[in-house]
Structures are given as structure tokens and as C-alpha cells.
Design a protein around this motif. Structure first.
Motif, PDB file in Angstrom:
ATOM      1  N   PHE A 158      -3.858   2.725   1.558  1.00  0.00           N
ATOM      2  CA  PHE A 158      -3.059   2.449   0.527  1.00  0.00           C
ATOM      3  C   PHE A 158      -3.656   3.291  -0.680  1.00  0.00           C
ATOM      4  N   TYR A 159      -4.782   2.815  -1.328  1.00  0.00           N
ATOM      5  CA  TYR A 159      -5.705   3.552  -2.149  1.00  0.00           C
ATOM      6  C   TYR A 159      -5.422   5.030  -1.958  1.00  0.00           C
ATOM      7  N   GLN A 160      -5.881   5.429  -0.903  1.00  0.00           N
ATOM      8  CA  GLN A 160      -6.062   6.904  -0.694  1.00  0.00           C
ATOM      9  C   GLN A 160      -4.697   7.790  -0.921  1.00  0.00           C
ATOM     10  N   ILE A 161      -3.743   7.170  -0.872  1.00  0.00           N
ATOM     11  CA  ILE A 161      -2.486   7.835  -1.069  1.00  0.00           C
ATOM     12  C   ILE A 161      -2.376   8.671  -2.438  1.00  0.00           C
ATOM     13  N   SER A 162      -3.135   7.873  -3.497  1.00  0.00           N
ATOM     14  CA  SER A 162      -3.176   8.621  -4.905  1.00  0.00           C
ATOM     15  C   SER A 162      -4.415   8.834  -5.550  1.00  0.00           C
ATOM     16  N   ARG A 208      14.102   5.139  -5.361  1.00  0.00           N
ATOM     17  CA  ARG A 208      13.104   5.942  -6.171  1.00  0.00           C
ATOM     18  C   ARG A 208      12.172   6.719  -4.598  1.00  0.00           C
ATOM     19  N   ALA A 209      12.243   5.885  -3.709  1.00  0.00           N
ATOM     20  CA  ALA A 209      11.235   6.544  -2.512  1.00  0.00           C
ATOM     21  C   ALA A 209      12.112   7.508  -1.875  1.00  0.00           C
ATOM     22  N   THR A 210      13.433   7.379  -2.052  1.00  0.00           N
ATOM     23  CA  THR A 210      14.171   8.498  -1.264  1.00  0.00           C
ATOM     24  C   THR A 210      13.983   9.892  -1.895  1.00  0.00           C
ATOM     25  N   LEU A 219       5.912   2.557  -0.141  1.00  0.00           N
ATOM     26  CA  LEU A 219       6.968   1.712   0.388  1.00  0.00           C
ATOM     27  C   LEU A 219       6.699   1.414   2.087  1.00  0.00           C
ATOM     28  N   GLN A 220       6.290   2.425   2.660  1.00  0.00           N
ATOM     29  CA  GLN A 220       6.000   2.107   4.250  1.00  0.00           C
ATOM     30  C   GLN A 220       4.901   1.514   4.274  1.00  0.00           C
ATOM     31  N   TRP A 221       3.563   1.794   3.503  1.00  0.00           N
ATOM     32  CA  TRP A 221       2.553   0.896   3.624  1.00  0.00           C
ATOM     33  C   TRP A 221       2.860  -0.485   3.416  1.00  0.00           C
ATOM     34  N   MET A 222       3.637  -1.073   2.607  1.00  0.00           N
ATOM     35  CA  MET A 222       3.937  -2.232   2.297  1.00  0.00           C
ATOM     36  C   MET A 222       4.483  -3.004   3.227  1.00  0.00           C
ATOM     37  N   HIS A 225       2.101  -3.279   6.495  1.00  0.00           N
ATOM     38  CA  HIS A 225       0.826  -4.149   6.306  1.00  0.00           C
ATOM     39  C   HIS A 225       0.928  -5.459   5.881  1.00  0.00           C
ATOM     40  N   LEU A 226       2.096  -5.711   4.688  1.00  0.00           N
ATOM     41  CA  LEU A 226       2.223  -6.672   3.958  1.00  0.00           C
ATOM     42  C   LEU A 226       3.424  -7.503   4.427  1.00  0.00           C
ATOM     43  N   PHE A 227       4.413  -6.781   4.218  1.00  0.00           N
ATOM     44  CA  PHE A 227       5.984  -7.589   4.351  1.00  0.00           C
ATOM     45  C   PHE A 227       6.589  -7.131   5.684  1.00  0.00           C
ATOM     46  N   THR A 228       5.794  -7.615   6.804  1.00  0.00           N
ATOM     47  CA  THR A 228       6.448  -7.126   7.999  1.00  0.00           C
ATOM     48  C   THR A 228       7.678  -7.772   8.464  1.00  0.00           C
TER      49      THR A 228
END
Length: 260
Positions: A158-162, A208-210, A219-222, A225-228
Motif C-alpha cells: 500500500f505504501y509503495q503506491i505513493s 473518485r476512484a473511477t 481502493l483495491q488494496w483495501m 487485504h482488509l475489507f474482504t
């Protein structure tokens, strides 16, 4: 006359025996049959509060909100939280958290208090205390103070995205690549604000993601990894105008639905 009944006796027979053919002699007061009242189930006992929130110096309304939020994560991860403090002395910072502790201000509205807990607990305790890597994978470019973060820690992707390091953004990073202005402070606040924005402002996040590939990756990471397991616990009331970026996810209005 067999089974002859006066109207009053007949009514008494119906009410006491449950049938117009009750065996009551004419002119005789019908025998009343005692009925046993249906058992009334006992009222459910109130669920005990989690020990970490059931403290004498925390107000009752804050205990209840915190208990609900902390129970929303698996017990194994919830157990990572060892210390929870609510301050009523006008602290300079509304919230602080690390791997095992959360400190929040109690001098805010209930809605803001809940949002702060989501930011600090979901965003920092889960990130730094529950999601972990292994020494064999090697040390990444990200550190929480003196604590190293290993390359296979799920949060690193996730961090590496930005981010290149916990404090240095990628050269191609832009202000609109972050869900809020505060998210651009460092990699850890990016994570915490993104979690909070997802939980409380999901519709705006998706809108916003669109139109933003970087936010789409976050959003995809969340959701990976978290909200499956999809469960909407709040409806965001902030409308994205198509260009501006809010400063702080914990200040945005929402309607809360989740009840444990």
C-alpha cells in the motif's frame, strides 16, 4: 336434558374448557381449570464491555462507542490493543496511536469520536501491530520510528503506491492521489486516512476512484487485504464536487449504521 346449558353456563364452559362440549352438568358452576402462563424468556443480559474500554475514568457513552468499534475486528487482532485512553483535558492532538495503544480526545462529538477511533485503531494499530512481515524477507524502505518494517508486510504494497519511504513521496505523486490532504503527510497517515475514508465515505471514494488510477489502486488494496467481506457500516454525507480534496476524513459527516 343431557348437555343442556344456560347461555351463561355455556359461555363459562367455553372460556374454562376451551370447547362448547365441555362436560359440565346443567345448573352447576363449571370447574375452572388453572392455566399455566407461557414462560417469559428472561431479558438478555447486557454484554460485558471489553476490559480495555471498561475503565472508570472513561465516560459511558465513549465506552459503548469504543466497544463497538473494537469488536469489529477479529479477536486476535483486537488483542493487540493493550492501552486505551480518553482524554478530557483539552489535549493538543485529538488522537494518537501506535502498535498497542490508542489515545483520543473525549471533547468532541460522538460522530467525531467514532471517526477518530476508526482512524487510530483501524488505521494505525491494525497497520503497525496486526499486519506484519518476516525478517527473512529483508528490511523495506519504511520505518515506524526505530521499528523496521519488513518487505513482505502487506502494508508495504500500500505504501509503495505513493511513497518511496515513509516520508518521501514518489516523484509522480500528486495531491489528488490522496483521499485527504492529511493523508499526504506520510505513508502511515495515508494508510489511516484511506481506511477511515473507506469506512465512512465509501461512495465518495468509489466515485473518485473511477477517475483516478492511484485512488483505484488504494481502493483495491483495501478490499483485497482488509475489507474482504463487504459490509456497509456507514453512509457518507460528504459530496465530492469532482475536484477538491477534503483535509481530514474524521471531520466529514456520515450516518452510522453498524450495531453489534
Amino acid at each position: 336434558m343431557l348437555f343442556a346449558r344456560e347461555p351463561a353456563a355455556f359461555q363459562a364452559s367455553v372460556s374454562s374448557e376451551g370447547s362448547p362440549l365441555g362436560h359440565t352438568a346443567a345448573g352447576r358452576t363449571p370447574r375452572k381449570i388453572a392455566r399455566t402462563a407461557a414462560p417469559v424468556p428472561p431479558s438478555p443480559r447486557p454484554r460485558a464491555l471489553l476490559p480495555v474500554v471498561d475503565q472508570p475514568d472513561i465516560r459511558e457513552e465513549h465506552k459503548i462507542i469504543a466497544d463497538e468499534i473494537f469488536r469489529m475486528v477479529p479477536a486476535a487482532c483486537r488483542g493487540q490493543l493493550q492501552s486505551f485512553y480518553v482524554r478530557y483535558d483539552n489535549p493538543k492532538q485529538r488522537g494518537l496511536a501506535g502498535k498497542t495503544s490508542v489515545i483520543v480526545s473525549g471533547n468532541v462529538s460522538d460522530a467525531e469520536f467514532r471517526a477518530l477511533l476508526i482512524h487510530e485503531f483501524f488505521g494505525h494499530v491494525i497497520d503497525l501491530g496486526c499486519l506484519e512481515g518476516h525478517m527473512d524477507a529483508g528490511i523495506s524502505n519504511f520505518r515506524d520510528g526505530k521499528d523496521v518494517i519488513y518487505k513482505d508486510d502487506p502494508s508495504v504494497s500500500f505504501y509503495q503506491i505513493s511513497w518511496l519511504t515513509d516520508k518521501i513521496q514518489r516523484a509522480d505523486a500528486h495531491s489528488n492521489h490522496f483521499v485527504t490532504g492529511y493523508a499526504s503527510w506520510d505513508a502511515f497517515e495515508d494508510f489511516a486516512e484511506t481506511v477511515t475514508y473507506y469506512v465512512l465515505q465509501e461512495d465518495a471514494f468509489r466515485a473518485r476512484a473511477t477517475k483516478n488510477a492511484t485512488l483505484a489502486k488504494k481502493l483495491q488494496w483495501m478490499e483485497t487485504h482488509l475489507f474482504t467481506k463487504q459490509k456497509t457500516v456507514a453512509t457518507g454525507l460528504s459530496n465530492w464536487d469532482g475536484k477538491s480534496v477534503p483535509w481530514d476524513a474524521t471531520k466529514l459527516p456520515y450516518e452510522w449504521h453498524a450495531k453489534q
